[in-house]
Design an enzyme around this catalytic site. Structure first.
Site, PDB file in Angstrom:
ATOM      1  N   LYS A 138     103.311 -50.459  55.093  1.00 55.70           N
ATOM      2  CA  LYS A 138     103.347 -50.864  54.196  1.00 55.70           C
ATOM      3  C   LYS A 138     103.157 -51.952  54.316  1.00 55.70           C
ATOM      4  CE  LYS A 138     107.944 -52.019  52.081  1.00 55.70           C
ATOM      5  NZ  LYS A 138     109.425 -51.226  52.400  1.00 55.70           N
ATOM      6  N   SER A 179     112.144 -49.633  48.179  1.00 60.07           N
ATOM      7  CA  SER A 179     110.344 -50.691  47.973  1.00 60.07           C
ATOM      8  C   SER A 179     109.498 -50.417  48.608  1.00 60.07           C
ATOM      9  CB  SER A 179     110.892 -51.934  48.972  1.00 60.07           C
ATOM     10  OG  SER A 179     111.130 -52.561  50.242  1.00 60.07           O
ATOM     11  N   SER A 208     115.265 -48.052  51.166  1.00 58.52           N
ATOM     12  CA  SER A 208     113.212 -48.657  50.813  1.00 58.52           C
ATOM     13  C   SER A 208     112.973 -47.201  51.030  1.00 58.52           C
ATOM     14  CB  SER A 208     113.193 -50.282  51.365  1.00 58.52           C
ATOM     15  OG  SER A 208     113.744 -50.239  50.008  1.00 58.52           O
TER      16      SER A 208
END
Lengths: 477, 95, 483
Positions: free
Chosen positions: C75, C150, C174
């Site tokens: 990420k 997210s 997330s």
């Protein structure tokens, strides 16, 4: 109207750790800009603080030394404000749970002892430095200092004059060096002071509106800044005005204080506990360790000097003012075997005189306590007179030699041989019949003339006691 | 709880956050909505509850006082917007 | 090859079925082929191939760590030395990180080959990936829908089989919510289990990094790499890391599963309720005992979260000031102009909203009413979980009230978007570990089952998830067009 001044001080002292409070970067002074600012100090995205053990130990030490409550649990908080020397946009400081709670410090002004309350002492990180030299109208930021550990020591508004403020500041300055938690170097900014100043009519209990004076980083400036600010406040009030609560900057060049509006406009610091740091627990183990390491404090040492060496309070105060000086004095007494009074006279008079003139501290003294002891011993055993000793002392300043070698090489040994002295005196009596006459006729003062002549003729080496004795015998009325 | 455009401007300044004038009203509405949501908390009495700052009940670990970082200025300043003579440059700071 | 799990790939590499370079090139080609998904912000092709070659040499030499040569991606919240680390923001679009996050270091040391950086909501603030400066990620199961957020890029890339595993972070759901919406397995570890050093902070007391992959077995392998004490993170917990694969096959007979009645009220969509019910039934069949538990303060999780997270983020994002790195506005007239415009021009709307709320909640006169109150509520919620977990081994429920929703569908109403995190947020407040496991489909869109465990009981969660994956095949399904 009689006005009373009310002063509280906030002292920021840099703690003498090797590394920073929350990172492993060096704290050494004077490095090239930004070469001692690591990822954590720069506030790069993703970095995290980890607390330096030594910082906690030092704060606890200070707490014990001012007889304060040391917190069981201490918490770091974020103080939010934007400024380019504060790289994270917040300063890690302490708010609700400072490491050191209420304590006190005794000061002495004009022979009167007064207790000044210490509200709290908390840990925080120092900011970087802004450099306003010409970078095409821009400001340069050096973050080497960012993250240097600071202990902020906040006093109660207990001081009533600039003199008291200075005395308190000196005491704290002396203490942090004594504890070896700060080098106390004011030129390098290791010891800085802000003062909260207000005035009120004498006898009124309520405090007046205060102003905060920044940038008063020498003892001299503290006194000047407070006095000038007090004058300013009195003038405003006496002319029917009101004091605005604000931060003011002391300008040493102009000897005036002026408003710092830039710091005023938005001081909602939005403190909240720093979620990157957990509560600090001050364990019993740490307390015990720190207590065991605690040196004899200046106040206590001073009392001991008075009792043990029969020194007067002022001399004891001077000799106990730094750990190194106190050690020098005690080592001198011990190794010379001379009486403490003589030793203290030499240290506070001759030695400190020279050191002050040359701006040296005791650690840099050109004469070690061993060499000075050697000199004092020669006075004690009558090898030299006190007067000659001053001459030897001067010579020692510019030489590595010990007192004996100097006495020997310069032929300064005292003449104690009464036969030799007698011969000199006989000659003087013979050469000065008029003076002999005067003396025998009752003019006592002339005796001094004979002493002086004898000393002069012996180049100061004749033992003064012996000279007196022989002269008295020869000039019997 | 409803915030005015004025409130938003004040908070935005504290946060040094530029907001387009035409968006302020919509921020004021969104923020008011968030505060209404948050206001549900007041329904619960929490007088005897200790605030919880961290999920785990742990104490701060202490790091030995050792210098472990070396100079890395070149790498750090390679990504800086404006530097000169090893310094980060910003518009003139007025004291 | 791309449908293989991470465990299978690691074994294949060891067996010499293919080289890491072949694998890496093949995945890189897939990433390029499906770049319209927008799951990657940066593809580090050259570094990946170099790392793969090195991995092959290590494999040939023997004695290579278990993940040697396995492709994966991070990420874009994890700082990666020499690689752009944008955190999904214009603010860090030019930020080439000068250091590695601990998680990145650990994967490097384990021999994994990183293919690049995955798309995400800006500074991890969002539940749909729509707040990313780099545009919305498409859900591979329904490309007009969001992947969740997210960690939307991570979830979409794993679901589309562009990588076998990815790192994610979870502050209020997330990892779990995008895992659910994309039909993959995601694990949010106990707070303090995985180092946060180098993981760009959103809300420091809630953020936790974790693995996202096809199966529980894979997430166990990845967690093995990620977990552990880090002296650079004061909130990292110094306790032993167990072998997360050791208990995967333990029997679930007698397992006590708690179902919070507050999770299954009328607010839960009936189709979602039915899916979760079916999953629970599978556990019943495996010998688990189902117990109803109650957590009365759960409904206050969202209000509490939306004070604490914005408050922390308002300070965490202050360092992004245009002075030392990141975006700087053109020709600032003075210092405040530099701050205000740099931050104003580079932060997106959702980030600004949260900074503003957080600043307000911490400001003078409001601190006690908002921040302290929220922390007290946090304590109540945490105590609810503690009590429930005294009665049961794990707690189960939905991850998200609905499957993936349409791109743009909820952007006009931020509050509605926040409310959708009702099942995940409380877990972050308590700091507990939790997983999302694929548990069926509604209208061809994946549904996730949430499994919540006790502190540091990740091995139990993985066991419970793995056993479910032995009797179901939801996790093996691949979206159309990505088979």
């Amino acid at each position: 109207m009689q006005w009373e001044t009310v002063i509280g001080l906030e002292i920021h002292t840099q703690l003498a750790t090797k590394s920073k409070i929350f990172s492993g970067a060096a704290t050494a002074y004077g490095a090239e800009p930004n070469t001692q600012a690591c990822a954590v100090d720069l506030g790069l995205p993703g970095v995290l603080p980890v607390l330096n053990e030594e910082v906690v130990r030092m704060a606890v030490k200070f707490g014990f030394a001012i007889d304060a409550e040391v917190a069981d649990v201490s918490v770091f908080a974020r103080k939010n404000y934007f400024y380019p020397d504060s790289p994270k946009g917040y300063q890690i400081s302490q708010m609700d749970h400072p490491i050191v709670g209420i304590g006190h410090m005794d000061i002495e002004v004009d022979g009167i002892t007064k207790r000044i309350g210490v509200t709290r002492a908390h840990l925080e990180e120092d900011a970087g430095k802004s450099l306003h030299e010409d970078f095409h109208g821009l400001t340069g930021i050096d973050l080497n200092r960012a993250g240097t550990p600071l202990l902020e020591i906040v006093s109660e508004p207990d001081m009533r004059s600039a003199k008291e403020a200075i005395a308190y500041m000196r005491k704290i300055h002396e203490l942090v060096q004594y504890l070896e938690i700060s080098d106390g170097n004011m030129q390098e900014g290791s010891f800085r002071c802000d003062a909260n100043v207000s005035i009120r009519p004498k006898g009124q209990e309520e405090y007046g509106t205060r102003t905060e004076l920044k940038n008063i980083n020498s003892f001299k400036f503290v006194e000047k800044a407070i006095n000038i600010e007090v004058e300013r406040q009195i003038e405003i009030i006496e002319n029917g005005g009101k004091i605005t609560q604000e931060t003011r900057l002391y300008d040493a060049d102009k000897n005036e204080t002026r408003s710092m509006r830039s710091k005023e406009e938005a001081n909602d610091y939005r403190y909240f506990p720093d979620p990157d740091l957990l509560p600090v627990i001050i364990s019993d183990e740490l307390r015990t360790q720190v207590r065991a390491d605690l040196p004899e404090l200046p106040q206590i040492k001073r009392q001991r000097f008075i009792a043990e060496y029969q020194l007067d309070a002022e001399t004891a105060g001077i000799l106990s003012s730094t750990k190194q000086l106190a050690h020098y004095f005690e080592a001198l007494v011990k190794s010379s075997g001379c009486d403490a009074k003589t030793c203290s006279n030499w240290v506070t008079g001759d030695l400190l005189g020279v050191l002050n003139k040359q701006s040296l501290d005791i650690a840099q003294s050109p004469i070690s306590y061993e060499r000075l002891a050697g000199l004092l011993q020669r006075i004690a055993d009558n090898t030299i007179s006190g007067k000659i000793a001053k001459q030897v002392f001067e010579a020692m300043l510019n030489s590595e030699d010990d007192a004996d070698a100097i006495i020997e090489s310069q032929g300064l040994k005292q003449i104690t041989d009464s036969g030799a002295i007698e011969a000199i005196i006989d000659k003087i009596i013979a050469d000065n019949p008029a003076q002999v006459e005067q003396y025998l006729n009752g003019k006592d003062k002339v005796f001094g003339f004979f002493v002086g002549q004898t000393m002069k003729a012996s180049q100061g080496k004749a033992n003064p006691g012996e000279v007196n004795k022989i002269l008295q015998g020869k000039l019997k009325r | 709880m409803s915030l005015t455009v004025d409130d938003v401007n004040k908070i935005a300044y504290l946060a040094r956050l530029g907001i387009d004038a035409q968006d302020t009203e919509s921020y004021a509405q969104d923020l008011s909505g968030m505060l209404d949501l948050v206001a549900q908390m007041s329904a619960v009495n929490t007088d005897d509850v200790t605030p919880m700052a961290h999920p785990l009940d742990q104490a701060q670990r202490l790091r030995p006082d050792q210098v472990i970082e070396t100079n890395n200025r070149e790498a750090f300043q390679a990504i800086a917007p404006q530097v000169e003579a090893g310094l980060y440059l910003v518009p003139k700071v007025i004291e | 090859m791309h449908t293989k799990t991470l465990a299978q790939i690691a074994q294949g590499l060891r067996a010499g079925d293919y080289s890491s370079q072949e694998l890496t090139e093949s995945y890189l080609a897939r990433i390029k082929q499906h770049q319209d998904l927008n799951s990657f912000i940066t593809v580090t092709e050259h570094q990946a191939i170099a790392a793969a070659k090195q991995a092959d040499a290590m494999l040939a030499a023997g004695d290579a760590p278990f993940l040697t040569g396995v492709p994966m991606a991070h990420k874009d919240i994890f700082c990666t030395l020499g690689v752009k680390t944008s955190c999904g923001s214009k603010m860090l679009d030019n930020f080439i990180s000068p250091y590695n996050a601990t998680v990145v270091e650990k994967f490097n040391a384990a021999g994994a080959v990183s293919l690049g950086k995955l798309n995400m909501d800006e500074f991890a603030m969002g539940s749909s990936n729509e707040t990313s400066f780099y545009g919305t990620v498409k859900n591979p199961w329904a490309t007009h829908c969001v992947p969740g957020g997210s960690s939307g890029g991570s979830a979409a890339a794993v679901a589309a089989r562009l990588i076998p595993g990815a790192t994610g972070t979870d502050t209020g759901g997330s990892i779990r919510q995008p895992a659910a919406l994309c039909g993959i397995t995601g694990l949010k570890p106990t707070y303090g289990r995985v180092s946060r050093y180098g993981m760009i902070a959103y809300a420091s007391s809630l953020d936790q990094g974790g693995p996202m992959a096809q199966t529980a077995e894979d997430t166990a392998l990845m967690l093995q790499v990620m977990a552990g004490f880090d002296s650079q993170d004061s909130t990292s917990v110094d306790c032993a890391v167990p072998d997360y694969s050791a208990d995967l096959n333990n029997s679930l007979t007698g397992l006590k599963i708690g179902l919070p009645k507050e999770f299954f009220d009328e607010a839960l969509n009936s189709e979602m309720a039915a899916s979760i019910d079916t999953a629970i039934n599978e556990y019943r069949k495996m010998g688990a005992e189902i117990v109803e538990v109650s957590m009365p303060n759960l409904k206050l999780a969202i209000p509490s979260y939306y004070v604490i997270a914005p408050a922390e983020c308002s300070a965490n994002l202050s360092r992004l000031d245009g002075v030392r790195y990141g975006y700087r506005c053109e020709n600032p007239t003075d210092l405040n102009d530099l701050y205000i415009r740099s931050r104003g021009e580079a932060f997106g709307t959702e980030v600004k909203r949260r900074i503003l709320v957080g600043t307000y909640a911490l400001s003078e006169g409001y601190y006690d009413a908002y921040y302290i109150k929220a922390q007290k509520i946090r304590r109540l919620i945490s105590d609810d979980f503690k009590q429930a977990l005294e009665q049961v081994d794990v707690i189960m429920g939905p991850v998200s009230p609905t499957p993936a929703f349409g791109i743009g569908e909820k952007t006009d109403d931020p509050i509605e978007m926040y409310l959708a995190d009702i099942y995940t947020i409380a877990i972050n407040l308590a700091g507990l570990p939790a997983m999302s496991v694929p548990a069926g489909f509604i209208d061809n869109k994946p549904v996730g089952l949430q499994i919540i465990g006790n502190y540091f009981d990740e091995a139990k969660l993985l066991n419970v998830a793995h056993q479910y994956q032995q009797v179901t095949d939801w996790h093996q399904q691949t979206p159309k067009g990505f088979e």
